[in-house]
Design a protein around this motif. Structure first.
Motif, PDB file in Angstrom:
ATOM      1  N   HIS A 191       0.831  -1.207   0.000  1.00  0.00           N
ATOM      2  CA  HIS A 191       0.000   0.000   0.000  1.00  0.00           C
ATOM      3  C   HIS A 191       0.866   1.258   0.000  1.00  0.00           C
ATOM      4  O   HIS A 191       0.492   2.286  -0.582  1.00  0.00           O
ATOM      5  N   GLU A 192       2.046   1.201   0.644  1.00  0.00           N
ATOM      6  CA  GLU A 192       2.926   2.364   0.642  1.00  0.00           C
ATOM      7  C   GLU A 192       3.466   2.651  -0.749  1.00  0.00           C
ATOM      8  O   GLU A 192       3.537   3.807  -1.185  1.00  0.00           O
ATOM      9  N   ILE A 193       3.862   1.581  -1.428  1.00  0.00           N
ATOM     10  CA  ILE A 193       4.382   1.756  -2.787  1.00  0.00           C
ATOM     11  C   ILE A 193       3.291   2.306  -3.706  1.00  0.00           C
ATOM     12  O   ILE A 193       3.521   3.215  -4.516  1.00  0.00           O
ATOM     13  N   ALA A 194       2.074   1.748  -3.568  1.00  0.00           N
ATOM     14  CA  ALA A 194       0.961   2.222  -4.410  1.00  0.00           C
ATOM     15  C   ALA A 194       0.657   3.691  -4.115  1.00  0.00           C
ATOM     16  O   ALA A 194       0.411   4.496  -5.031  1.00  0.00           O
ATOM     17  N   ALA A 195       0.659   4.065  -2.829  1.00  0.00           N
ATOM     18  CA  ALA A 195       0.377   5.446  -2.453  1.00  0.00           C
ATOM     19  C   ALA A 195       1.450   6.391  -2.983  1.00  0.00           C
ATOM     20  O   ALA A 195       1.150   7.488  -3.481  1.00  0.00           O
ATOM     21  N   MET A 196       2.731   5.954  -2.892  1.00  0.00           N
ATOM     22  CA  MET A 196       3.811   6.792  -3.400  1.00  0.00           C
ATOM     23  C   MET A 196       3.720   6.966  -4.909  1.00  0.00           C
ATOM     24  O   MET A 196       3.915   8.067  -5.452  1.00  0.00           O
ATOM     25  N   ARG A 197       3.387   5.882  -5.613  1.00  0.00           N
ATOM     26  CA  ARG A 197       3.226   5.984  -7.074  1.00  0.00           C
ATOM     27  C   ARG A 197       2.092   6.956  -7.422  1.00  0.00           C
ATOM     28  O   ARG A 197       2.181   7.760  -8.353  1.00  0.00           O
ATOM     29  N   HIS A 198       0.987   6.872  -6.647  1.00  0.00           N
ATOM     30  CA  HIS A 198      -0.152   7.760  -6.889  1.00  0.00           C
ATOM     31  C   HIS A 198       0.250   9.219  -6.662  1.00  0.00           C
ATOM     32  O   HIS A 198      -0.079  10.110  -7.469  1.00  0.00           O
ATOM     33  N   ASN A 199       0.979   9.493  -5.566  1.00  0.00           N
ATOM     34  CA  ASN A 199       1.385  10.863  -5.257  1.00  0.00           C
ATOM     35  C   ASN A 199       2.375  11.404  -6.282  1.00  0.00           C
ATOM     36  O   ASN A 199       2.345  12.592  -6.630  1.00  0.00           O
ATOM     37  N   PHE A 206       2.969  20.285  -0.542  1.00  0.00           N
ATOM     38  CA  PHE A 206       2.706  18.898  -0.960  1.00  0.00           C
ATOM     39  C   PHE A 206       3.969  18.260  -1.523  1.00  0.00           C
ATOM     40  O   PHE A 206       4.292  17.092  -1.239  1.00  0.00           O
ATOM     41  N   LEU A 207       4.725  19.066  -2.326  1.00  0.00           N
ATOM     42  CA  LEU A 207       5.965  18.554  -2.904  1.00  0.00           C
ATOM     43  C   LEU A 207       6.969  18.196  -1.813  1.00  0.00           C
ATOM     44  O   LEU A 207       7.595  17.128  -1.835  1.00  0.00           O
ATOM     45  N   ASP A 230       9.843  14.095   1.428  1.00  0.00           N
ATOM     46  CA  ASP A 230      10.210  13.500   2.729  1.00  0.00           C
ATOM     47  C   ASP A 230       9.791  12.037   2.782  1.00  0.00           C
ATOM     48  O   ASP A 230      10.537  11.172   3.267  1.00  0.00           O
ATOM     49  N   LYS A 231       8.572  11.773   2.305  1.00  0.00           N
ATOM     50  CA  LYS A 231       8.097  10.374   2.312  1.00  0.00           C
ATOM     51  C   LYS A 231       8.976   9.511   1.416  1.00  0.00           C
ATOM     52  O   LYS A 231       9.316   8.374   1.752  1.00  0.00           O
ATOM     53  N   LEU A 232       9.306  10.068   0.243  1.00  0.00           N
ATOM     54  CA  LEU A 232      10.150   9.309  -0.677  1.00  0.00           C
ATOM     55  C   LEU A 232      11.524   9.044  -0.065  1.00  0.00           C
ATOM     56  O   LEU A 232      12.072   7.943  -0.186  1.00  0.00           O
ATOM     57  N   ASN A 233      12.060  10.048   0.617  1.00  0.00           N
ATOM     58  CA  ASN A 233      13.358   9.872   1.266  1.00  0.00           C
ATOM     59  C   ASN A 233      13.291   8.808   2.347  1.00  0.00           C
ATOM     60  O   ASN A 233      14.199   7.980   2.488  1.00  0.00           O
ATOM     61  N   ASP A 234      12.204   8.816   3.151  1.00  0.00           N
ATOM     62  CA  ASP A 234      12.027   7.804   4.189  1.00  0.00           C
ATOM     63  C   ASP A 234      11.896   6.408   3.573  1.00  0.00           C
ATOM     64  O   ASP A 234      12.475   5.437   4.062  1.00  0.00           O
TER      65      ASP A 234
END
Length: 616
Positions: free
Chosen positions: A15-23, A40-41, A46-50
């Protein structure tokens, strides 16, 4: 090694990967329309870095697990073969796969000090030809000279090596080298490198390489010894097989005479001795108790030191004596047998030629193995003698106590029957009768234990009907059960076939189990006796709603004279022998008692006996 202070990374879910792809798609849309939301960017970055950080941790963890798995597999491989080249090639392949190195070399020094490549492989698991042996001999020599590993992330810029011709000419970058140590010396080195990538190796790779190097060093040393001394090693392997056979023969029997005779026979066989003696040391004398190579009439007991004075020296010093008398053309080998630095026996071997150093060392190894077996068998023999004496004593005492107890009980009954007693006196007499009854139970238990331990306890197996056993148990215990206000339940599942068993011993077992059940159940409990047929056996279960047993108590149950320490158990009459006798009787019937218990919930004891033939 895994650092216990470092928490494992939180797993990355789908779900994290799917959410990141969506964002990221949303950001892409914002870029396309020229309306980027800075907050938002920043949040998504930050999420991508984490996410990337945790992916990096997972990658490192998987790589560490791969190292351990590879090390385990290589360790198994190294112990399974003496084919040096095959083992080293597979070790080099594992190291290259583990470290990501481009090439790997295993180098040794010959007698002249020159480096020799024993294994050379590339990442594609191909063996390199001698024309491709372009590695840094400077670094390899440094590792061999100092015994210290080398790690450089970029040799071309490393001030230690950057000016060396091999580094500059081959444009070497990442390099690791590890010494091969065995038996306290550096015998060679493992060298891996990558000519294109800098910073490929780190301390973790160096630690993994060190672990592999230790295994490889042992493999090389074993293979070299095997190649150099093939015949000697074959003889050693045969010697080890013989020692293994000796160990098995000595350990399969605890009879001291058998163990000493086997030790002497093996010593004569392995040393090619014509004659042999084994003697026990007693007060500075050595009494010969076993002989080899002599006829029976020539094996009368005698003291070895009279015929072989050097035997006393072996006893005093604890060291072997190997001598040869040229005049008598006689070689004598005397080997002391000792435990805890005390010599308690001596082996004397004799033949018409001298004994070699190898033969003496072989006999010393045999004797070292036999020493524990001989000492254990002697202690076991002494223990058996003491145990028999104890059992005989207990049996005699138990028998002798029956007469005075019967007299006391008889006179107590006569005094009570006379009737001319005050109530207080009647109470005293009743206490005497109760005390004698308890003594009778103890004497009976001691007598049973004595006969069981001495091997004089026999079963009189007959055809027994279960209904008769159930009735006898009921008659034995119902009065005591009612006195405690217990409910007594019998569950017989189906029609039971007759049994092939000793009626009175089966009755004793069931009575003991039911007695324990009602004694260790607070008043008002339920005692259940269940009988069920299982194949060719009938299973009996005695269950109660009593105080139950802990796991520790279950382990100790059956130990003679042991009773639990709680107040309720101590308030009940008993000797601590009942269950020991009961379990012994069940074993003689060919079964075992299974115990299920929970503290405060009750216990269940189950065993089975065979059905009479023709009724299964």
């Amino acid at each position: 090694m895994v650092n216990p202070n470092v928490k494992p990374p939180v797993g990355i879910g789908d779900h994290e990967i799917a959410a990141m792809r969506h964002n990221l798609n949303l950001l892409k849309t914002q870029v396309q329309i020229g309306r980027i939301d800075p907050a938002f960017l920043e949040k998504q970055l930050d999420k991508l870095n984490d996410l990337l950080g945790r992916m990096d941790q997972e990658h490192k963890l998987r790589k560490q697990q791969e190292r351990f798995e590879l090390l385990y597999n290589v360790s198994r491989l190294l112990g399974s073969s003496l084919d040096l080249q095959q083992v080293l090639n597979q070790v080099m392949d594992a190291i290259l796969q583990l470290t990501g190195a481009e090439r790997g070399f295993l180098v040794l020094r010959d007698d002249d000090g020159a480096l020799q490549v024993q294994a050379a492989r590339n990442f594609d698991q191909q063996t390199l030809s001698s024309e491709q042996f372009n590695y840094s001999r400077t670094i390899a020599n440094s590792v061999l000279d100092t015994g210290e590993p080398v790690l450089t992330t970029n040799a071309s810029e490393d001030p230690r090596f950057s000016e060396h011709e091999s580094i500059v000419g081959q444009m070497l970058r990442s390099i690791m080298a590890m010494p091969l140590r065995v038996r306290g010396r550096v015998m060679g080195a493992i060298y891996v490198d990558n000519r294109a990538v800098s910073g490929l190796f780190d301390e973790t790779n160096l630690a993994a390489l060190e672990a592999f190097a230790g295994q490889a060093a042992v493999a090389i040393d074993n293979a070299q010894l095997f190649s150099a001394t093939d015949q000697k090693l074959a003889e050693r392997l045969e010697e080890l097989r013989q020692l293994r056979r000796i160990d098995i023969q000595l350990s399969e029997n605890l009879d001291v005479e058998h163990v000493m005779k086997s030790t002497l026979d093996w010593s004569c066989r392995l040393s090619e001795a014509t004659y042999g003696h084994i003697g026990l040391v007693e007060n500075k004398r050595i009494l010969a108790v076993h002989h080899a190579g002599f006829s029976p009439e020539d094996t009368q007991p005698f003291y070895l030191e009279k015929l072989y004075p050097m035997a006393l020296k072996a006893v005093e010093t604890g060291t072997s004596v190997n001598s040869y008398d040229e005049k008598r053309v006689q070689g004598v080998l005397i080997v002391p047998i000792q435990r805890k630095d005390k010599v308690f026996a001596v082996i004397v071997l004799r033949r018409d030629s001298s004994f070699t150093q190898e033969q003496m060392e072989m006999i010393e190894r045999v004797v070292a193995r036999a020493a524990a077996a001989i000492e254990n068998s002697r202690l076991y023999s002494q223990l058996q003698t003491a145990d028999r004496a104890k059992s005989e004593f207990v049996g005699t005492v138990a028998h002798e106590l029956k007469v005075p107890m019967n007299i006391i009980l008889g006179y107590a009954d006569l005094v009570i029957m006379d009737g001319d007693l005050r109530e207080e006196q009647l109470g005293y007499m009743q206490r005497i009768r109760d005390a004698v009854k308890r003594m009778e139970m103890l004497v009976s238990d001691l007598s049973d234990i004595s006969r069981i331990e001495s091997g004089h306890f026999f079963m009189n197996e007959t055809r027994v009907e279960i209904e008769d056993v159930m009735q006898a148990v009921r008659d034995n215990v119902i009065t005591q059960i009612r006195a405690r206000n217990h409910a007594y339940v019998e569950q017989v599942k189906g029609k039971m076939p007759p049994l092939r068993v000793d009626f009175y011993r089966l009755l004793q077992v069931l009575t003991n189990l039911v007695s324990n059940a009602y004694k260790y159940t607070p008043d008002g409990g339920v005692i259940t006796l269940t009988v069920v047929q299982r194949d060719k056996r009938v299973e009996f279960s005695v269950q109660d709603t009593g105080i139950g047993l802990s796991e520790e108590a279950i382990e100790k149950l059956g130990t003679k004279f042991w009773r639990a320490d709680d107040d309720f158990t101590r308030s009940q009459p008993g000797t601590g022998l009942g269950f020991a006798i009961t379990s012994s009787l069940v074993r003689q019937m060919g079964g075992e008692i299974l115990i299920e218990s929970q503290v405060g919930r009750g216990s269940k004891f189950t065993f089975s006996v065979p059905i009479a033939e023709g009724n299964a």
